[in-house]
Design a protein around this motif. Structure first.
Motif, short mmCIF file in Angstrom:
data_model
loop_
_atom_site.label_atom_id
_atom_site.label_comp_id
_atom_site.label_asym_id
_atom_site.label_seq_id
_atom_site.Cartn_x
_atom_site.Cartn_y
_atom_site.Cartn_z
N TYR A 66 0.85 -1.19 0.00
CA TYR A 66 0.00 0.00 0.00
C TYR A 66 0.88 1.24 0.00
O TYR A 66 2.09 1.16 0.29
CB TYR A 66 -0.94 0.01 1.21
CG TYR A 66 -0.20 -0.09 2.52
CD1 TYR A 66 0.21 1.06 3.19
CD2 TYR A 66 0.12 -1.33 3.08
CE1 TYR A 66 0.91 0.98 4.37
CE2 TYR A 66 0.83 -1.42 4.27
CZ TYR A 66 1.22 -0.27 4.91
OH TYR A 66 1.92 -0.35 6.07
N GLY A 98 1.49 5.31 12.11
CA GLY A 98 1.45 4.69 10.78
C GLY A 98 0.79 5.56 9.71
O GLY A 98 0.56 5.10 8.61
N GLN A 158 13.11 10.02 15.42
CA GLN A 158 12.31 9.43 16.48
C GLN A 158 13.20 8.70 17.50
O GLN A 158 13.01 8.78 18.68
CB GLN A 158 11.32 8.45 15.84
CG GLN A 158 9.95 8.48 16.42
CD GLN A 158 8.91 7.81 15.51
OE1 GLN A 158 9.12 7.62 14.32
NE2 GLN A 158 7.78 7.48 16.07
N GLU A 192 9.07 13.60 16.74
CA GLU A 192 8.83 13.19 18.12
C GLU A 192 10.10 13.27 18.95
O GLU A 192 10.46 12.36 19.68
CB GLU A 192 8.24 11.78 18.16
CG GLU A 192 6.88 11.77 17.50
CD GLU A 192 6.25 10.39 17.47
OE1 GLU A 192 6.24 9.75 18.51
OE2 GLU A 192 5.78 9.99 16.40
N HIS A 194 2.75 13.94 18.97
CA HIS A 194 1.46 13.52 19.51
C HIS A 194 1.14 14.35 20.76
O HIS A 194 0.15 14.11 21.43
CB HIS A 194 1.49 12.03 19.92
CG HIS A 194 1.73 11.10 18.78
ND1 HIS A 194 0.83 10.94 17.76
CD2 HIS A 194 2.75 10.28 18.49
CE1 HIS A 194 1.30 10.05 16.89
NE2 HIS A 194 2.46 9.64 17.32
N ASP A 226 10.46 -2.68 9.20
CA ASP A 226 9.70 -1.99 8.16
C ASP A 226 8.37 -1.47 8.71
O ASP A 226 7.33 -1.59 8.08
CB ASP A 226 9.41 -2.94 6.98
CG ASP A 226 10.68 -3.25 6.21
OD1 ASP A 226 11.70 -2.58 6.47
OD2 ASP A 226 10.65 -4.14 5.35
N1 ATP Z 1 10.84 0.62 5.98
C1 ATP Z 1 9.55 0.37 5.75
N2 ATP Z 1 9.18 -0.65 4.91
C2 ATP Z 1 7.87 -0.91 4.69
N3 ATP Z 1 6.84 -0.21 5.24
C3 ATP Z 1 7.16 0.81 6.08
C4 ATP Z 1 8.51 1.14 6.39
N4 ATP Z 1 8.50 2.17 7.27
C5 ATP Z 1 7.21 2.48 7.49
N5 ATP Z 1 6.40 1.67 6.78
C6 ATP Z 1 4.92 1.70 6.74
O1 ATP Z 1 4.51 2.91 6.16
C7 ATP Z 1 3.40 3.49 6.87
C8 ATP Z 1 3.76 4.91 7.32
O2 ATP Z 1 4.82 4.83 8.25
P1 ATP Z 1 5.47 6.11 8.97
O3 ATP Z 1 6.69 5.64 9.67
O4 ATP Z 1 5.60 7.21 8.00
O5 ATP Z 1 4.30 6.45 10.03
P2 ATP Z 1 4.25 7.58 11.16
O6 ATP Z 1 3.10 8.47 10.85
O7 ATP Z 1 5.58 8.20 11.33
O8 ATP Z 1 3.85 6.70 12.43
P3 ATP Z 1 4.35 6.74 13.98
O9 ATP Z 1 3.52 7.79 14.66
O10 ATP Z 1 3.99 5.38 14.49
O11 ATP Z 1 5.81 7.00 14.00
C9 ATP Z 1 3.10 2.54 8.01
O12 ATP Z 1 1.98 1.77 7.71
C10 ATP Z 1 4.33 1.66 8.13
O13 ATP Z 1 4.02 0.34 8.48
#
Ligand code: ATP
Ligand code: ATP
Ligand code: MG
Ligand code: MG
Lengths: 280, 289
Positions: free
Chosen positions: A19, A42, A87, A165, A200, B145
Motif C-alpha cells: 500500500y 502509521g 524518532q 517526536e 502527539h 519496516d
Molecule cells: N521501511 C519500511 N518498509 C515498509 N513499510 C514501512 C517502512 N517504514 C514504514 N512503513 C509503513 O509505512 C506506513 C507509514 O509509516 P510512517 O513511519 O511514516 O508512520 P508515522 O506516521 O511516522 O507513524 P508513527 O507515529 O507510528 O511513527 C506505516 O503503515 C508503516 O508500516
C-alpha cells in the motif's frame, strides 16, 4: 511570504509493501512558519520527513525545499538546509563523544575549527548537557540522548528543523526547556528558521502557528491550533490528545452541565467557570 | 513476587577512568502485585534500576532480594537467568529489542528461548500480537519496516508472550498516539488485575501515574527522594517541579481554580473527579438539571 517547502502530489510506497505510505499528498510551508504535523501511528509522518531530506525518493510527485527540487543532484544542499532529529536518536549518533557528535554537523557544513569551539559548548548548554561533552553518546540515558541530538541541530541552526517526536522521552521540564531552546533560536533567526514538528503532544502542537493533520498518507485537515483543537474528542482519531479544557468541558457536559460549544483554552475555561460560579 | 533493594549502588564502567555512579544507596520494597510508578528527571537512574530488576546488570554493592533469592555482585550469570525467566522488560527504545526477520518470529523468540515448542510459541505470539492490536497483515513483515508506534507494539507483544510475573515497562507508550497509549495502558491494567502481575512503570506521563499506580518511587540524581502513594506525591506541586516533574493536568487546573478563589478538595487527580467537585459547587444555579 515565500514558500520554503512545497510538496506536490507526492506518493510513496515502500518496496516491500502493498500500500502507499503517502498517497498523492500536497502541502506548502511558508518561510518562517512553525508547523506541527499530527496523525495517528502509521499515518505517514516519518515517511514525509524522510522524503524532505532525500532519505527516500518519491514514486511520483515533486518536493521543493528552499526553491530547489529535492533530487539526487541537490541532495547535499538540501540536507544542509534541513536538520532532522529522528524518532530514535540512537540511529543518529556518529561521534565518539557528545562534543564530536555535535561537531559532525558543523564540519559537514564547513564551519571553521575556531568557530566550532565556540558553538559546541553553547549548543550543549542550551540543552543542559555541557557536563557530558566528553561522554560517549551511547552511554547516556534515553532523555540525555534526545538532548544531544537536539544540540546537534541547535549548533547548526539550519534553515529548516524537522523534529520527529524529538521530545517523547524527556521529563516534563525537559520538554519545556527544549521547546524553549528552539523558540529562542527562532527568535534569533526570525523567518530564517522554519520548524516542522511531528508530535502527539498537545502542548507542543499548541505552540505551532499551524497544524497539519495527516491520515493514511494524505492531508486531511489544517488550521490554527485553536481551530484544530475545537474538534474536541474527535482529535483522538487524528492522533492528538484532547486539550485539558476541552476534556473538562466534556466531563461537565456528561454531568448535565451545559457548556459553551466554542473552543476555550485553559484561561477561557477558568474565566467561564468563575463567571458561572459568581452568578450563584 | 516481592522485591527488595538493600543498600544498592551501581557504578557504570566501575574501575575505569570513565566510572560513573548512577545509583547510590537505594533502599525500597515492592509488594507482590503492586503497580509501582518510577519517576524522576532525565538521567536520574530509572532505566538503570530496571536493568537491575531484569538481571541485565548486577549491583556494584548491596543486594536485591527476589522472593528471598539474593542477587549481589557475586551472583553467577546462570542464577540471574532464572530470575529473568519471570521478568519481562519493555525497553525505552523499541528497536533495541527487535531483531528477527518477521514480526511473528520476533514475538515467538522469547517463549522459544524459555523452552516452548515452536507451536506453543506461535500460539503465545499470536495471542500477544492480538493483545497489542497489531493487525495480522503486519505479522509477516520485517519488524524494522514499521512505523515507530507499530514497532512499539511489537516490542510489547514480545514481552507479553513470555507471560511474565513481573512486567517492567520503560516509557512503554512513548511514540504511541493517544488512542494507542490508552489501549496499552488499559491492557496493562487488566493484566495487572486479572493475572496478578507485578508492574513497574517508568513514565513521564503524570496522568498515567495518577490513573494506574498505587505506589510511586521518585528518583533524583541516583537517589530515592520520595516513596509514597500518588495522592501524597501530587499534593506538593512546587516540590515536584523542583524535581523537574509535574503534577497531572487535573491537579494543575484544580490549583489554578483554587488560586482564582474556588474552594475545591485536595484529593483530585483526574478530570472526572474535577468535574464532579465543580458540579457540587455549581449545583442549584438554574442550569439544565
Ligand atoms: N521501511 C519500511 N518498509 C515498509 N513499510 C514501512 C517502512 N517504514 C514504514 N512503513 C509503513 O509505512 C506506513 C507509514 O509509516 P510512517 O513511519 O511514516 O508512520 P508515522 O506516521 O511516522 O507513524 P508513527 O507515529 O507510528 O511513527 C506505516 O503503515 C508503516 O508500516
Ligand atoms: N551504559 C552507560 N554507561 C555509562 N553511564 C551510563 C550508561 N547508561 C546510563 N548512564 C548514566 O547513568 C545515569 C542514569 O541513567 P539512566 O539511563 O538510568 O537514567 P534514566 O532515569 O532512565 O533517564 P531518562 O529519563 O533520560 O531515560 C545517567 O547520568 C547516564 O548518563
Ligand atoms: Mg514516525
Ligand atoms: Mg531511561
Amino acid at each position: 511570504m515565500d514558500n520554503i517547502i512545497e510538496v506536490k502530489n507526492v506518493s510513496y510506497q515502500y518496496p516491500n509493501s502493498d500500500y502507499k505510505a503517502l498517497d498523492n499528498l500536497s502541502l506548502t510551508i511558508r518561510k518562517g512558519e512553525w508547523v506541527a504535523i499530527i496523525g495517528h501511528n502509521g499515518s505517514g509522518k516519518s515517511t514525509l520527513a524522510k522524503l524532505l531530506n532525500y532519505l527516500l525518493v518519491p514514486d511520483t510527485g515533486e518536493l521543493i525545499v528552499d526553491k530547489q527540487p529535492v533530487i539526487e543532484e541537490n541532495m547535499w544542499t538540501v540536507r544542509n538546509k534541513v536538520g532532522m532529529v529522528f524518532q530514535n536518536p540512537e540511529n543518529q549518533f556518529v561521534g565518539a563523544t557528545v562534543a564530536d557528535d555535535v561537531a559532525f554537523g558543523l564540519e559537514n557544513r564547513g564551519i571553521s575549527r575556531q568557530k566550532m569551539l565556540e558553538i559546541i559548548p553553547m549548543a550543549l548548554k542550551e540543552v543542559h548537557m555541557e557536563a557530558f561533552a566528553d561522554r560517549e553518546p551511547t552511554y547516556l540515558s534515553g532523555g540525555q540522548k534526545q538532548r544531544v541530538a537536539l544540540a546537534g541541530i541547535i549548533a547548526v541552526a539550519p534553515k529548516i528543523i524537522i523534529l520527529d517526536e524529538a521530545t517523547a522521552m524527556l521529563d516534563p521540564k525537559g520538554r519545556k526547556e527544549v521547546i524553549a531552546a528552539i523558540l529562542k533560536l527562532k527568535a534569533r533567526l526570525g523567518d530564517e528558521l522554519t520548524v516542522l514538528s511531528i508530535t502527539h503532544d498537545i502542548d507542543e502542537a499548541a505552540d505551532a502557528d499551524r497544524i497539519i493533520v495527516i491520515n493514511d498518507g494524505q492531508v486531511v485537515d489544517e488550521g490554527r491550533p485553536a481551530e484544530i483543537f475545537s474538534a474536541g474528542p474527535k482529535l483522538l482519531e487524528l492522533g492528538l490528545d484532547v486539550p485539558f479544557a476541552e476534556q473538562l468541558k466534556s466531563a461537565l457536559n456528561n454531568l448535565g452541565i451545559s457548556v459553551p460549544s466554542k473552543y476555550l483554552d485553559e484561561e477561557g475555561m477558568i474565566n467561564w467557570l468563575w463567571q458561572l460560579n459568581s452568578k450563584m | 513476587m516481592a522485591i527488595e533493594f538493600k543498600n544498592v549502588n551501581y557504578v557504570y564502567q566501575a574501575g575505569t577512568p570513565f566510572a560513573n555512579s548512577a545509583l547510590t544507596n537505594l533502599n525500597f520494597k515492592i509488594q507482590p502485585n503492586a503497580y509501582t510508578a518510577l519517576i524522576g528527571h532525565t538521567g536520574s537512574g530509572k532505566s538503570t534500576i530496571l536493568q537491575l530488576l531484569d538481571g541485565l546488570i548486577k549491583p556494584t554493592a548491596g543486594q536485591i532480594l527476589f522472593d528471598g533469592h539474593v542477587i549481589d555482585n557475586k551472583t553467577p550469570q546462570k542464577d540471574l537467568a532464572k530470575v529473568r525467566q519471570h521478568v519481562g522488560i519493555v525497553f525505552q527504545f523499541p528497536e533495541s529489542q527487535l531483531f528477527e526477520q518477521t514480526v511473528l518470529k520476533d514475538v515467538m523468540f522469547g517463549p522459544q528461548n524459555f523452552g516452548k515448542t515452536p507451536m506453543e510459541a506461535q500460539k503465545l505470539a499470536e495471542k500477544a500480537l492480538k493483545l497489542v492490536n497489531l493487525p495480522a497483515e503486519y505479522w509477516q513483515k520485517s519488524p524494522f519496516d514499521l512505523s515507530g508506534g507499530q514497532m512499539r507494539r511489537v516490542a510489547i507483544a514480545g514481552v507479553l508472550a513470555i507471560e511474565p510475573q513481573i512486567l517492567i515497562l520503560d516509557e512503554p507508550t512513548a511514540g504511541l498516539d493517544p488512542v494507542g497509549r490508552k489501549e496499552m495502558m488499559t491492557m496493562f491494567a487488566q493484566l495487572h488485575a486479572k493475572q496478578n502481575l507485578t508492574i513497574i512503570l517508568v513514565t513521564h506521563q503524570m496522568e498515567d501515574v495518577a490513573e494506574y499506580a498505587d505506589d510511586v518511587l521518585v528518583m533524583a540524581a541516583g537517589k530515592l527522594v520520595k516513596h509514597a502513594d500518588p495522592q501524597t506525591i501530587f499534593a506538593d506541586e512546587a516540590w515536584l517541579q523542583e524535581q523537574q516533574l509535574d503534577v497531572p493536568h487535573a491537579v494543575m487546573f484544580r490549583n489554578k481554580l483554587v488560586a482564582q478563589g474556588f474552594d475545591l478538595p485536595k484529593n483530585i487527580v483526574n478530570v472526572e473527579q474535577l468535574a464532579k467537585s465543580l458540579q457540587v459547587k455549581l449545583r442549584g444555579d438554574g442550569l439544565n438539571e
